[in-house]
Motif scaffolding. Sequence first.
Motif, PDB file in Angstrom:
ATOM      1  N   ALA A  53       9.894   2.355  -7.241  1.00  0.00           N
ATOM      2  CA  ALA A  53       9.094   2.207  -6.025  1.00  0.00           C
ATOM      3  C   ALA A  53       7.977   1.178  -6.162  1.00  0.00           C
ATOM      4  N   VAL A  54       7.789   0.609  -7.337  1.00  0.00           N
ATOM      5  CA  VAL A  54       6.761  -0.416  -7.491  1.00  0.00           C
ATOM      6  C   VAL A  54       7.062  -1.533  -6.498  1.00  0.00           C
ATOM      7  N   PRO A  55       6.080  -1.908  -5.672  1.00  0.00           N
ATOM      8  CA  PRO A  55       6.337  -2.927  -4.642  1.00  0.00           C
ATOM      9  C   PRO A  55       6.844  -4.236  -5.248  1.00  0.00           C
ATOM     10  N   ALA A  56       7.877  -4.789  -4.639  1.00  0.00           N
ATOM     11  CA  ALA A  56       8.490  -6.026  -5.134  1.00  0.00           C
ATOM     12  C   ALA A  56       7.527  -7.198  -5.043  1.00  0.00           C
ATOM     13  N   ALA A  57       6.574  -7.147  -4.126  1.00  0.00           N
ATOM     14  CA  ALA A  57       5.595  -8.230  -4.007  1.00  0.00           C
ATOM     15  C   ALA A  57       4.654  -8.264  -5.212  1.00  0.00           C
ATOM     16  N   VAL A  58       4.479  -7.139  -5.870  1.00  0.00           N
ATOM     17  CA  VAL A  58       3.577  -7.042  -7.010  1.00  0.00           C
ATOM     18  C   VAL A  58       4.310  -7.320  -8.317  1.00  0.00           C
ATOM     19  N   PHE A  59       5.464  -6.713  -8.460  1.00  0.00           N
ATOM     20  CA  PHE A  59       6.242  -6.878  -9.692  1.00  0.00           C
ATOM     21  C   PHE A  59       7.722  -6.902  -9.341  1.00  0.00           C
ATOM     22  N   ALA A  60       8.335  -8.006  -9.594  1.00  0.00           N
ATOM     23  CA  ALA A  60       9.776  -8.122  -9.370  1.00  0.00           C
ATOM     24  C   ALA A  60      10.465  -7.910 -10.714  1.00  0.00           C
ATOM     25  N   PRO A  61      11.182  -6.797 -10.866  1.00  0.00           N
ATOM     26  CA  PRO A  61      11.829  -6.545 -12.145  1.00  0.00           C
ATOM     27  C   PRO A  61      12.872  -7.628 -12.455  1.00  0.00           C
ATOM     28  N   PRO A  62      13.135  -7.848 -13.737  1.00  0.00           N
ATOM     29  CA  PRO A  62      14.169  -8.822 -14.086  1.00  0.00           C
ATOM     30  C   PRO A  62      15.526  -8.367 -13.567  1.00  0.00           C
ATOM     31  N   SER A  63      16.449  -9.299 -13.447  1.00  0.00           N
ATOM     32  CA  SER A  63      17.747  -8.992 -12.850  1.00  0.00           C
ATOM     33  C   SER A  63      18.527  -7.936 -13.625  1.00  0.00           C
TER      34      SER A  63
ATOM     35  N   SER B  68       0.810  -1.230   0.000  1.00  0.00           N
ATOM     36  CA  SER B  68       0.000   0.000   0.000  1.00  0.00           C
ATOM     37  C   SER B  68       0.837   1.272   0.000  1.00  0.00           C
ATOM     38  N   PRO B  69       1.772   1.429   0.946  1.00  0.00           N
ATOM     39  CA  PRO B  69       2.609   2.634   0.889  1.00  0.00           C
ATOM     40  C   PRO B  69       3.452   2.686  -0.381  1.00  0.00           C
ATOM     41  N   GLY B  70       3.818   1.532  -0.894  1.00  0.00           N
ATOM     42  CA  GLY B  70       4.584   1.497  -2.138  1.00  0.00           C
ATOM     43  C   GLY B  70       3.799   2.081  -3.299  1.00  0.00           C
ATOM     44  N   TRP B  71       2.521   1.714  -3.394  1.00  0.00           N
ATOM     45  CA  TRP B  71       1.696   2.251  -4.482  1.00  0.00           C
ATOM     46  C   TRP B  71       1.445   3.743  -4.296  1.00  0.00           C
ATOM     47  N   LEU B  72       1.317   4.197  -3.055  1.00  0.00           N
ATOM     48  CA  LEU B  72       1.161   5.636  -2.815  1.00  0.00           C
ATOM     49  C   LEU B  72       2.415   6.385  -3.255  1.00  0.00           C
ATOM     50  N   LEU B  73       3.571   5.799  -2.986  1.00  0.00           N
ATOM     51  CA  LEU B  73       4.830   6.402  -3.417  1.00  0.00           C
ATOM     52  C   LEU B  73       4.933   6.420  -4.936  1.00  0.00           C
ATOM     53  N   VAL B  74       4.502   5.346  -5.594  1.00  0.00           N
ATOM     54  CA  VAL B  74       4.491   5.304  -7.060  1.00  0.00           C
ATOM     55  C   VAL B  74       3.599   6.417  -7.602  1.00  0.00           C
ATOM     56  N   ALA B  75       2.397   6.565  -7.030  1.00  0.00           N
ATOM     57  CA  ALA B  75       1.463   7.599  -7.500  1.00  0.00           C
ATOM     58  C   ALA B  75       2.034   8.995  -7.281  1.00  0.00           C
ATOM     59  N   LEU B  76       2.634   9.247  -6.116  1.00  0.00           N
ATOM     60  CA  LEU B  76       3.221  10.558  -5.819  1.00  0.00           C
ATOM     61  C   LEU B  76       4.337  10.887  -6.803  1.00  0.00           C
TER      62      LEU B  76
END
Length: 182
Positions: free
Chosen positions: A51-61, A6-14
């Motif tokens: 800032a996209v939460p790692a639990a939602v999307f883990a970027p490739p290495s 949740s705070p991660g998505w707020l940070l993404v939006a900000l």
Amino acid sequence: MHGPASPGWLLVALCAATGAYCLLRMRSPVEEQRRAAGGEALMGFGMAAMAVPAAVFAPPSWAWPVYAALFSAAALRALWTARRSPHHVHHLLGTAAMVYMALVMAASPGHHHEHGGSGVPLVTGALLLYFVGYVLVSGVRLVPVSATAAGTGSVGWGDRPELARACRLSMGIGMVAMLLTL
């Protein structure tokens, strides 16, 4: 970044909203403001992506070294322009912080960064001190500008100094949040 979703998505939006406003500022007739707005838009969108939460999307290495390279190039540009304007020293520190965070994330993808002891690593602590100080000073500077600029209606959205300062304040707050979750 590591941390709750949740705070991660707020940070993404900000950060994304800040980046979008900085794109609007790039239409300003003042050349220096356009230049600064471009760098700030890059920072806003880069911070939103990181800032996209790692639990939602883990970027490739390979994504973290790409972020590090992109912000290293931005840091070189900020270093070059800092010789003319002290404001770009802040851009330099911001891009250096982004490089640092990308390198830390590349070294520890998908799990919390180990410090090798207790407490906060020295570089993270120094960056936190700088950005907390920046946020506090920016907040204080924003108050008088808001009170005096409230009556001016002829200035366009891209040329409002209080909005530009609020934009920088938002990115500073975002940087503090990102460093805390590192």
